[in-house]
Design a protein around this motif. Structure first.
Motif, short mmCIF file in Angstrom:
data_model
loop_
_atom_site.label_atom_id
_atom_site.label_comp_id
_atom_site.label_asym_id
_atom_site.label_seq_id
_atom_site.Cartn_x
_atom_site.Cartn_y
_atom_site.Cartn_z
N ALA A 97 11.19 4.88 -2.41
CA ALA A 97 9.91 4.64 -1.73
C ALA A 97 10.09 3.73 -0.53
CB ALA A 97 8.90 4.06 -2.71
N LEU A 98 10.91 2.69 -0.67
CA LEU A 98 11.15 1.77 0.45
C LEU A 98 11.89 2.48 1.58
CD1 LEU A 98 12.16 -1.50 -1.44
CD2 LEU A 98 10.04 -1.06 -0.21
N SER A 99 12.81 3.37 1.23
CA SER A 99 13.58 4.08 2.26
C SER A 99 12.70 5.01 3.08
CB SER A 99 14.71 4.88 1.61
OG SER A 99 15.60 4.03 0.92
N TYR B 189 3.94 -12.91 -1.96
CA TYR B 189 5.19 -13.61 -1.68
C TYR B 189 6.44 -12.84 -2.09
CZ TYR B 189 1.71 -17.33 -1.64
OH TYR B 189 0.59 -18.08 -1.38
N TRP B 190 6.33 -11.62 -2.55
CA TRP B 190 7.48 -10.93 -3.10
C TRP B 190 8.51 -10.59 -2.02
CZ3 TRP B 190 9.32 -6.12 -1.77
CH2 TRP B 190 8.48 -5.30 -1.01
N GLU B 191 9.77 -10.52 -2.47
CA GLU B 191 10.87 -10.00 -1.68
C GLU B 191 11.66 -9.03 -2.55
OE1 GLU B 191 13.22 -13.07 0.07
OE2 GLU B 191 11.50 -14.07 1.00
N PHE B 192 12.53 -8.28 -1.94
CA PHE B 192 13.29 -7.26 -2.67
C PHE B 192 14.03 -7.87 -3.84
CE2 PHE B 192 17.00 -4.71 -3.55
CZ PHE B 192 16.51 -3.41 -3.53
N SER B 193 14.66 -9.02 -3.62
CA SER B 193 15.46 -9.66 -4.67
C SER B 193 14.60 -10.14 -5.83
CB SER B 193 16.25 -10.83 -4.09
OG SER B 193 15.38 -11.77 -3.47
N ASP B 194 13.29 -10.30 -5.63
CA ASP B 194 12.40 -10.71 -6.72
C ASP B 194 12.02 -9.53 -7.62
OD1 ASP B 194 12.37 -13.26 -5.58
OD2 ASP B 194 10.66 -12.76 -4.30
N ILE B 195 11.87 -8.35 -7.04
CA ILE B 195 11.34 -7.19 -7.77
C ILE B 195 12.45 -6.34 -8.38
CG2 ILE B 195 9.87 -5.15 -7.59
CD1 ILE B 195 8.38 -7.78 -7.19
N TYR B 196 13.48 -6.06 -7.62
CA TYR B 196 14.50 -5.07 -8.02
C TYR B 196 15.15 -5.39 -9.37
CZ TYR B 196 18.46 -1.89 -7.51
OH TYR B 196 19.40 -0.90 -7.69
N ARG C 68 0.83 -1.21 0.00
CA ARG C 68 0.00 0.00 0.00
C ARG C 68 0.86 1.26 0.00
NH1 ARG C 68 -5.46 0.10 3.41
NH2 ARG C 68 -5.75 -1.54 1.85
N HIS C 69 1.96 1.23 0.73
CA HIS C 69 2.85 2.39 0.76
C HIS C 69 3.47 2.64 -0.61
CE1 HIS C 69 5.94 5.17 2.19
NE2 HIS C 69 6.84 4.42 1.56
N LEU C 70 3.91 1.58 -1.30
CA LEU C 70 4.52 1.74 -2.61
C LEU C 70 3.53 2.29 -3.63
CD1 LEU C 70 6.69 -1.50 -2.88
CD2 LEU C 70 7.52 0.85 -2.72
N ALA C 71 2.28 1.85 -3.53
CA ALA C 71 1.26 2.33 -4.46
C ALA C 71 1.08 3.84 -4.34
CB ALA C 71 -0.07 1.62 -4.20
N ALA C 72 1.26 4.37 -3.11
CA ALA C 72 1.07 5.81 -2.91
C ALA C 72 2.36 6.60 -3.09
CB ALA C 72 0.51 6.05 -1.51
N VAL D 21 4.06 -0.71 -9.39
CA VAL D 21 2.82 -1.19 -8.77
C VAL D 21 2.36 -2.49 -9.41
CG1 VAL D 21 0.41 -0.64 -8.32
CG2 VAL D 21 2.15 1.14 -8.11
N GLN D 22 2.45 -2.60 -10.73
CA GLN D 22 2.04 -3.82 -11.41
C GLN D 22 2.95 -4.99 -11.06
OE1 GLN D 22 2.04 -2.68 -15.54
NE2 GLN D 22 -0.05 -1.85 -15.48
N GLU D 23 4.24 -4.73 -10.96
CA GLU D 23 5.18 -5.81 -10.60
C GLU D 23 4.92 -6.30 -9.19
OE1 GLU D 23 7.68 -8.55 -11.60
OE2 GLU D 23 7.39 -6.87 -12.98
N ILE D 24 4.64 -5.38 -8.26
CA ILE D 24 4.32 -5.76 -6.89
C ILE D 24 3.00 -6.52 -6.85
CG2 ILE D 24 3.65 -4.86 -4.63
CD1 ILE D 24 6.58 -4.71 -4.97
#
Length: 455
Positions: free
Chosen positions: A185-187, A164-171, A143-147, A155-158
């Motif tokens: 956004a994560l920071s 089940y996502w983790e940072f290493s899956d998305i980045y 929800r935080h990333l969407a905003a 947003v689509q990738e998340i």
């Protein structure tokens, strides 16, 4: 302007209401004017924890005074519809602190949780509570990333890996400009953790490691605030099952929350903004930030404590992370530990020191330029008498294997493997760390030991 502190337990019955009341009492004892807002309308636990003179908490839509000086209560029978207006109203109120007792339901609690100045998650040291914590944090980050990111691709990738996502899956799947937005956004995500129902002191080490593991999984900085013990007598008397006047001992939960808030005040800010994203930090450049930017102990000692928290058999980290990822992070920690030792020594002895030069060579071989890859040390064949040399030295000091293990804090099984030279299963960075501690106890030159073992 009032500060908003949100307390939520991802698992129902996790003690959010009890902690909200204890925190309010600790703040009132420091002279703060506090209001507790009960959003857990399905349970109404606060009516049993706060002595209100003849007023049902579920019927209070405005602040009502309690028997505790400077402490007020609000009870809401339904979720807040306009969160921004509601938060603005209480920020401009005459109170110093607004404590939000949020329900465990993510849909009801997340909007206010993400808007709080200090959002706190509670979890007990048991598997179901910790797994609920991980699921809750993942949903909150979604929800935080969407905003915050403002990028449709992120947003689509998340969304395609929302459960089940983790940072290493998305980045790795993002474009360079998206990666920058993703990390930024994560920071900016804010979250703190408090361990509830602590049983022993070792769980504090495990809690620090748990927050670090969450950072490595999601790229966020989860601040570990402290642990709350559980007192059976407090539970008994608070629920009017006994004569409260007999309970003369200081309430430990109030005292522990008071210590947490005092430590936060000393740091100047409750939750710092824009911290580095943990999975993208290069160990050589920013070793202290591999743990957290603020620490009360030296970097090397901080890494040692974190390492011990990870190494606890069947500990809290093992409940949320796969063993191969734990092993990978341990390798990084040992490398950062060696680098921190180099930085500390360089400040006092100078860069031309032979000891530092030897350590730097090992660290350069062990640590890669990024978290994406870790180079392993190239081991030369060890000398046939390397293990026997350490064993002879140990016997000269009249130490048993167990005594050496206690002094060096190296596992007994590892010492036996080193002395018998069966070290094939030990990673080179970890072997180097073990040999360093053994050499220090046995008063041997570390360079000599490394040479004998071909490091």
């Amino acid at each position: 302007m009032a500060h908003l502190i949100a307390i939520c337990s991802p698992k129902s019955g996790g003690g959010a209401s009890s902690c909200a009341v204890a925190l309010s009492r600790a703040l009132c004892a420091k002279g703060k004017k506090v209001v507790v807002v009960d959003f857990a309308h399905a349970y109404g636990a606060l009516q049993y924890l706060v002595d209100m003179p003849g007023v049902a908490i579920a019927d209070c839509t405005e602040a009502v005074a309690t028997s505790l000086p400077n402490c007020y209560v609000v009870g809401l029978a339904s979720p807040v519809e306009d969160c921004d207006a509601w938060v603005a109203k209480w920020r401009d109120s005459s109170f110093d602190v607004v404590v939000l007792d949020l329900p465990s339901s993510f849909d009801e609690a997340s909007a206010l949780f993400l808007r709080a100045d200090l959002p706190i998650l509670l979890a007990a040291p048991e598997p179901t509570s910790l797994m609920a914590l991980v699921r809750w944090i993942r949903l909150a980050i979604n929800r935080h990333l969407a905003a915050a990111s403002g990028d449709v691709g992120i947003v689509q990738e998340i969304a395609s890996n929302s459960k089940y996502w983790e940072f290493s899956d998305i980045y790795p799947k993002l474009l360079p400009n998206q990666q920058e937005l993703f990390v930024r956004a994560l920071s900016s995500f804010k979250c703190a953790f408090v361990l509830n129902h602590r049983r022993d002191n070792s769980e504090s080490l495990q809690s620090t490691a748990l927050c670090h593991a969450l950072g490595m999984m999601f790229g966020i900085d989860v601040g570990y605030l402290g642990a709350i013990s559980y007192d059976d007598r407090r539970w008994f008397y608070e629920r009017q099952l006994g004569d409260v006047s007999l309970f003369v001992r200081e309430d430990p939960m109030v005292r522990e929350w008071g210590d947490i808030m005092r430590n936060l005040a000393e740091h100047g800010d409750w939750i710092s903004h824009d911290r580095d994203c943990l999975p993208t930090i290069q160990v050589q450049q920013k070793p202290r930030q591999f743990l957290r930017a603020t620490t009360s102990v030296g970097a090397r000692q901080a890494y040692r404590q974190l390492w011990e928290g990870y190494c606890r058999d069947h500990g809290m980290v093992s409940m949320i992370m796969k063993p191969d990822k734990v092993a990978h992070i341990l390798t990084l920690l040992e490398a950062a530990w060696r680098r921190a030792d180099y930085n500390d020594m360089a400040a006092t002895m100078g860069k031309d020191s032979g000891y530092i030069s030897g350590e730097m060579q090992a660290v350069t071989r062990c640590v890669s330029d990024s978290f994406a890859a870790v180079k392993r040390c190239d081991l030369s064949p060890s000398q046939p008498d390397a293990g026997a040399f350490l064993q002879k030295r140990r016997l000269e000091f009249q130490l048993s294997v167990l005594q050496l293990a206690i002094r060096s804090r190296v596992p007994k099984s590892v010492i036996e493997a080193i002395e018998s030279q069966h070290v094939e299963s030990i990673s080179p960075p970890r072997l180097q760390a073990y040999l360093f501690e053994i050499a220090k106890v046995l008063d041997i030159s570390f360079d000599d030991v490394k040479h004998r073992f071909g490091i």
